[in-house]
Design an enzyme around this catalytic site. Structure first.
Site, PDB file in Angstrom:
ATOM      1  N   HIS A 190      23.090  25.651  32.295  1.00  0.00           N
ATOM      2  CA  HIS A 190      23.420  26.973  32.825  1.00  0.00           C
ATOM      3  C   HIS A 190      23.705  26.850  34.321  1.00  0.00           C
ATOM      4  CE1 HIS A 190      21.469  29.182  29.222  1.00  0.00           C
ATOM      5  NE2 HIS A 190      22.754  28.981  29.060  1.00  0.00           N
ATOM      6  N   GLY A 210      30.365  28.017  27.741  1.00  0.00           N
ATOM      7  CA  GLY A 210      29.291  28.609  26.938  1.00  0.00           C
ATOM      8  C   GLY A 210      29.512  30.072  26.573  1.00  0.00           C
ATOM      9  N   ASP A 242      28.704  27.246  23.144  1.00  0.00           N
ATOM     10  CA  ASP A 242      27.404  26.990  22.485  1.00  0.00           C
ATOM     11  C   ASP A 242      27.574  27.046  20.968  1.00  0.00           C
ATOM     12  OD1 ASP A 242      26.919  27.987  25.199  1.00  0.00           O
ATOM     13  OD2 ASP A 242      24.807  27.806  24.697  1.00  0.00           O
ATOM     14  N   ASP A 286      18.481  28.101  31.589  1.00  0.00           N
ATOM     15  CA  ASP A 286      17.830  28.749  32.732  1.00  0.00           C
ATOM     16  C   ASP A 286      16.792  29.758  32.245  1.00  0.00           C
ATOM     17  OD1 ASP A 286      17.106  30.059  35.011  1.00  0.00           O
ATOM     18  OD2 ASP A 286      19.146  30.556  35.635  1.00  0.00           O
ATOM     19  N   HIS A 321      25.417  35.575  26.871  1.00  0.00           N
ATOM     20  CA  HIS A 321      25.572  35.014  25.522  1.00  0.00           C
ATOM     21  C   HIS A 321      24.231  34.490  25.005  1.00  0.00           C
ATOM     22  CE1 HIS A 321      25.822  31.857  28.449  1.00  0.00           C
ATOM     23  NE2 HIS A 321      25.924  30.900  27.564  1.00  0.00           N
ATOM     24  N   ASP A 350      23.910  33.311  21.446  1.00  0.00           N
ATOM     25  CA  ASP A 350      24.533  32.003  21.182  1.00  0.00           C
ATOM     26  C   ASP A 350      23.607  30.867  21.606  1.00  0.00           C
ATOM     27  OD1 ASP A 350      26.527  33.868  20.887  1.00  0.00           O
ATOM     28  OD2 ASP A 350      28.052  32.736  21.962  1.00  0.00           O
ATOM     29  N   ARG A 403      18.150  26.970  17.847  1.00  0.00           N
ATOM     30  CA  ARG A 403      17.647  27.053  16.471  1.00  0.00           C
ATOM     31  C   ARG A 403      18.252  25.967  15.585  1.00  0.00           C
ATOM     32  NH1 ARG A 403      19.444  29.053  11.767  1.00  0.00           N
ATOM     33  NH2 ARG A 403      17.797  29.337  10.226  1.00  0.00           N
TER      34      ARG A 403
HETATM   35  O1  LIG Z   1      26.616  28.760  29.242  1.00  0.00           O
HETATM   36  C1  LIG Z   1      26.410  27.620  28.946  1.00  0.00           C
HETATM   37  C2  LIG Z   1      25.441  27.266  27.901  1.00  0.00           C
HETATM   38  O2  LIG Z   1      24.825  28.379  27.316  1.00  0.00           O
HETATM   39  C3  LIG Z   1      27.114  26.510  29.612  1.00  0.00           C
HETATM   40  O3  LIG Z   1      28.485  26.776  29.711  1.00  0.00           O
HETATM   41  P1  LIG Z   1      29.354  26.072  30.807  1.00  0.00           P
HETATM   42  O4  LIG Z   1      29.090  24.623  30.722  1.00  0.00           O
HETATM   43  O5  LIG Z   1      30.786  26.395  30.479  1.00  0.00           O
HETATM   44  O6  LIG Z   1      28.937  26.667  32.129  1.00  0.00           O
END
Ligand SMILES: O=C(CO)COP(=O)(O)O
Length: 150
Positions: A18, A65, A70, A90, A97, A100, A106
């Protein structure tokens, strides 16, 4: 005596971070470049792009992501096409999301995929001899579930 005939297995390693964890991921990846270079790397869009720059190694990049990356990773896991996930998510910031993210975590449990969600676990994983061995994690037997009487 060590068996030097042992074949080193190239694993499919997915790396995701993140935004607030990207600096930590890049520092960790740089430190572990020599091991990561022995494997096939995957990443969500932005993480993957940054890793390619920092490591100067090829990374198979999925969508970002929040745009479905994801979910793409979860799909690859369900198909048995990812061996290891390192996901520095994080814990201090809400993600648009979030469903996701949860789904990806999971599916790693469903399919018994080794998953590191912090740097310490990632260090333990890369220092394990299993990272180079034929370890069939995607072998969970779901026949009882599939044959259940409704
Ligand atoms: O959001 C993410 C994983 O949940 C990571 O996405 P990015 O690598 O595109 O920032």
């Amino acid at each position: 005596m060590a068996d030097f005939r042992k074949i080193l297995v190239r694993k499919r390693v997915a790396l995701v971070a993140h935004d607030n964890k990207k600096t930590e991921m890049m520092a960790w990846a740089e430190q572990n470049r020599a091991i990561l270079a022995q494997h096939q790397l995957y990443g969500t869009g932005t993480t993957g792009r940054m890793l390619e720059e920092v490591l100067d190694l090829p990374v198979i990049k999925l969508l970002s992501g929040p745009l479905g990356g994801d979910q793409q990773l979860g799909s690859l896991i369900a198909e048995g096409k990812i061996d290891v996930l390192i996901f520095l998510w994080d814990p201090m910031a809400a993600q648009p999301h979030d469903p996701d993210v949860k789904a990806l975590l999971r599916l790693c449990v469903v399919w018994n995929i080794p998953m590191a969600c912090n740097r310490a676990t990632a260090d333990f994983m890369l220092s394990s001899p299993l990272i180079h061995e034929d370890y069939e994690s995607h072998q969970t037997d779901y026949s009882a579930y599939l044959n259940r009487k409704m």
